[in-house]
Design a protein around this motif. Structure first.
Motif, mmCIF file in Angstrom:
data_model
loop_
_atom_site.group_PDB
_atom_site.id
_atom_site.type_symbol
_atom_site.label_atom_id
_atom_site.label_comp_id
_atom_site.label_asym_id
_atom_site.label_seq_id
_atom_site.Cartn_x
_atom_site.Cartn_y
_atom_site.Cartn_z
ATOM 1 N N TRP A 123 -28.493 -20.103 7.583
ATOM 2 C CA TRP A 123 -27.898 -21.437 7.670
ATOM 3 C C TRP A 123 -28.739 -22.479 6.952
ATOM 4 C CZ3 TRP A 123 -23.526 -23.613 7.928
ATOM 5 C CH2 TRP A 123 -23.394 -24.957 8.306
ATOM 6 N N ASP A 124 -30.059 -22.361 6.996
ATOM 7 C CA ASP A 124 -30.920 -23.308 6.277
ATOM 8 C C ASP A 124 -30.619 -23.278 4.780
ATOM 9 O OD1 ASP A 124 -32.124 -24.068 8.616
ATOM 10 O OD2 ASP A 124 -33.991 -22.966 8.274
ATOM 11 N N ASN A 125 -30.357 -22.087 4.246
ATOM 12 C CA ASN A 125 -30.044 -21.975 2.827
ATOM 13 C C ASN A 125 -28.652 -22.523 2.512
ATOM 14 O OD1 ASN A 125 -32.017 -19.379 3.330
ATOM 15 N ND2 ASN A 125 -32.354 -20.353 1.349
ATOM 16 N N VAL A 126 -27.719 -22.364 3.437
ATOM 17 C CA VAL A 126 -26.396 -22.965 3.251
ATOM 18 C C VAL A 126 -26.526 -24.483 3.167
ATOM 19 C CG1 VAL A 126 -24.106 -23.303 4.267
ATOM 20 C CG2 VAL A 126 -25.205 -21.065 4.404
ATOM 21 N N GLN A 127 -27.338 -25.051 4.059
ATOM 22 C CA GLN A 127 -27.569 -26.491 4.022
ATOM 23 C C GLN A 127 -28.217 -26.908 2.703
ATOM 24 O OE1 GLN A 127 -29.742 -26.352 7.874
ATOM 25 N NE2 GLN A 127 -28.391 -28.015 8.500
ATOM 26 N N ALA A 128 -29.166 -26.105 2.224
ATOM 27 C CA ALA A 128 -29.830 -26.409 0.957
ATOM 28 C C ALA A 128 -28.849 -26.347 -0.201
ATOM 29 C CB ALA A 128 -30.992 -25.448 0.729
ATOM 30 N N LEU A 129 -27.938 -25.362 -0.173
ATOM 31 C CA LEU A 129 -26.932 -25.247 -1.229
ATOM 32 C C LEU A 129 -26.100 -26.524 -1.305
ATOM 33 C CD1 LEU A 129 -24.684 -22.204 -2.020
ATOM 34 C CD2 LEU A 129 -23.690 -24.477 -1.825
ATOM 35 N N PHE A 130 -25.583 -26.963 -0.172
ATOM 36 C CA PHE A 130 -24.758 -28.175 -0.189
ATOM 37 C C PHE A 130 -25.570 -29.398 -0.609
ATOM 38 C CE2 PHE A 130 -21.636 -25.614 1.948
ATOM 39 C CZ PHE A 130 -20.430 -26.201 1.628
ATOM 40 N N ALA A 131 -26.819 -29.464 -0.175
ATOM 41 C CA ALA A 131 -27.657 -30.598 -0.569
ATOM 42 C C ALA A 131 -27.857 -30.650 -2.078
ATOM 43 C CB ALA A 131 -29.006 -30.520 0.141
ATOM 44 N N PHE A 179 -16.015 -23.279 10.055
ATOM 45 C CA PHE A 179 -15.435 -24.193 9.068
ATOM 46 C C PHE A 179 -15.862 -25.626 9.326
ATOM 47 C CE2 PHE A 179 -12.127 -27.412 8.679
ATOM 48 C CZ PHE A 179 -12.083 -27.535 7.293
ATOM 49 N N GLU A 180 -15.819 -26.048 10.571
ATOM 50 C CA GLU A 180 -16.115 -27.443 10.884
ATOM 51 C C GLU A 180 -17.535 -27.819 10.485
ATOM 52 O OE1 GLU A 180 -12.771 -25.994 13.311
ATOM 53 O OE2 GLU A 180 -14.816 -25.241 13.009
ATOM 54 N N LEU A 185 -21.032 -30.490 6.210
ATOM 55 C CA LEU A 185 -22.022 -30.502 5.123
ATOM 56 C C LEU A 185 -21.404 -31.064 3.846
ATOM 57 C CD1 LEU A 185 -23.774 -27.005 5.485
ATOM 58 C CD2 LEU A 185 -24.562 -29.223 6.337
ATOM 59 N N ALA A 186 -20.177 -30.658 3.550
ATOM 60 C CA ALA A 186 -19.502 -31.165 2.355
ATOM 61 C C ALA A 186 -19.278 -32.670 2.446
ATOM 62 C CB ALA A 186 -18.177 -30.431 2.158
ATOM 63 N N GLN A 187 -18.820 -33.131 3.589
ATOM 64 C CA GLN A 187 -18.587 -34.564 3.760
ATOM 65 C C GLN A 187 -19.875 -35.363 3.606
ATOM 66 O OE1 GLN A 187 -16.060 -35.831 7.075
ATOM 67 N NE2 GLN A 187 -15.336 -33.717 7.293
ATOM 68 N N ALA A 188 -20.978 -34.806 4.097
ATOM 69 C CA ALA A 188 -22.266 -35.499 3.989
ATOM 70 C C ALA A 188 -22.701 -35.665 2.539
ATOM 71 C CB ALA A 188 -23.336 -34.745 4.772
ATOM 72 N N GLN A 189 -22.175 -34.819 1.651
ATOM 73 C CA GLN A 189 -22.497 -34.914 0.229
ATOM 74 C C GLN A 189 -21.384 -35.607 -0.564
ATOM 75 O OE1 GLN A 189 -25.470 -34.257 -0.721
ATOM 76 N NE2 GLN A 189 -26.051 -33.376 1.271
ATOM 77 N N GLY A 190 -20.522 -36.341 0.126
ATOM 78 C CA GLY A 190 -19.509 -37.131 -0.550
ATOM 79 C C GLY A 190 -18.317 -36.342 -1.040
ATOM 80 N N MET A 191 -17.986 -35.237 -0.358
ATOM 81 C CA MET A 191 -16.839 -34.435 -0.759
ATOM 82 C C MET A 191 -15.767 -34.458 0.328
ATOM 83 S SD MET A 191 -18.528 -31.085 -2.615
ATOM 84 C CE MET A 191 -19.979 -30.900 -1.584
ATOM 85 N N VAL A 207 -11.357 -25.721 -0.857
ATOM 86 C CA VAL A 207 -11.499 -26.528 -2.066
ATOM 87 C C VAL A 207 -11.848 -27.961 -1.663
ATOM 88 C CG1 VAL A 207 -10.402 -27.314 -4.192
ATOM 89 C CG2 VAL A 207 -9.742 -25.110 -3.192
ATOM 90 N N TRP A 208 -13.051 -28.387 -2.032
ATOM 91 C CA TRP A 208 -13.472 -29.771 -1.823
ATOM 92 C C TRP A 208 -13.553 -30.494 -3.164
ATOM 93 C CZ3 TRP A 208 -16.125 -25.838 0.880
ATOM 94 C CH2 TRP A 208 -16.087 -25.917 2.279
ATOM 95 N N GLN A 209 -13.446 -31.810 -3.103
ATOM 96 C CA GLN A 209 -13.608 -32.624 -4.307
ATOM 97 C C GLN A 209 -14.621 -33.721 -4.058
ATOM 98 O OE1 GLN A 209 -10.104 -34.691 -5.806
ATOM 99 N NE2 GLN A 209 -10.903 -34.509 -7.902
#
Length: 213
Positions: A123-131, A179-180, A185-191, A207-209
């Motif tokens: 999970w830490d790496n998933v967070q890093a990916l989104f960051a 999913f939530e 994480l996506a929303q925190a990065q402006g998606m 699919v995020w934008q």
């Protein structure tokens, strides 16, 4: 030369994934794939979408195998695969940073795609990916993620529950993601989420934008 690496799951899922990608990537020119694995997806999708440049990436250990697929396909829109990893350094992100396409305010990839990676990473790496995504994305770029997801904290099928057990036995840090939590994480990065597509074998394609500049 060693045989090309091969994944049966890639063979099974590439057609339904491609159908979704073609809906969203009609105007894309530069696509980055994170975690290209064997390289099968890279050459299949690049061949089917010749208008875009498909940049494969993965851990350095996987690059030779990906390279064998790319070299044999000899497509004009698949450059050599590059090293890219989600790292936990300060700050967490994706490195080494690739040379980004575009110029000026459009610097970055039009879309980033990843398949069957989020449940393999910790999970830490998933967070890093989104960051790390915003640094690689052009304004309004898409991020597309394929794989199994849980909803409301529950498995969507018995097969996914069994798969989770196999993942945990292999690596306690891996697991099917909620999913939530991933959407947060996506929303925190402006998606913002644009589509959540049901796929065969109890998988999804999200699919995020990016909405910021």
């Amino acid at each position: 030369m060693p045989a090309k690496p091969h994944s049966e799951s890639c063979e099974r899922n590439q057609a339904p994934i491609l159908a979704v990608l073609q809906r969203h990537l009609g105007n894309a020119r530069h696509v980055l794939e994170i975690g290209s694995g064997t390289g099968q997806h890279a050459v299949h999708f690049a061949a089917a979408m010749p208008w875009l440049r498909w940049q494969a990436s993965d851990h350095r250990d996987h690059l030779p195998g990906i390279g064998r697929w790319i070299e044999e396909a000899a497509l004009p829109n698949t450059p050599p695969a590059i090293e890219l990893q989600a790292v936990l350094d300060d700050p967490p992100g994706l490195r080494p940073l690739p040379v980004l396409p575009g110029a000026g305010s459009q610097l970055g990839f039009d879309a980033i795609f990843t398949a069957n990676t989020l449940h393999i990473m910790g999970w830490d790496n998933v967070q890093a990916l989104f960051a790390g995504l915003p640094a690689l994305m052009a304004p309004q770029a898409l991020f597309l993620a394929y794989g199994p997801f849980n909803y409301n904290g529950a498995f969507t099928s018995d097969s996914n529950r069994n798969f989770e057990g196999w993942l945990k036995a292999r690596d306690p840090h891996s697991g099917i993601r909620d999913f939530e939590a991933v959407d947060a994480l996506a929303q925190a990065q402006g998606m913002v989420l644009r589509e959540d597509v049901a796929m065969p074998a109890n998988n999804r394609l999200l699919v995020w934008q990016r909405t910021g500049g």
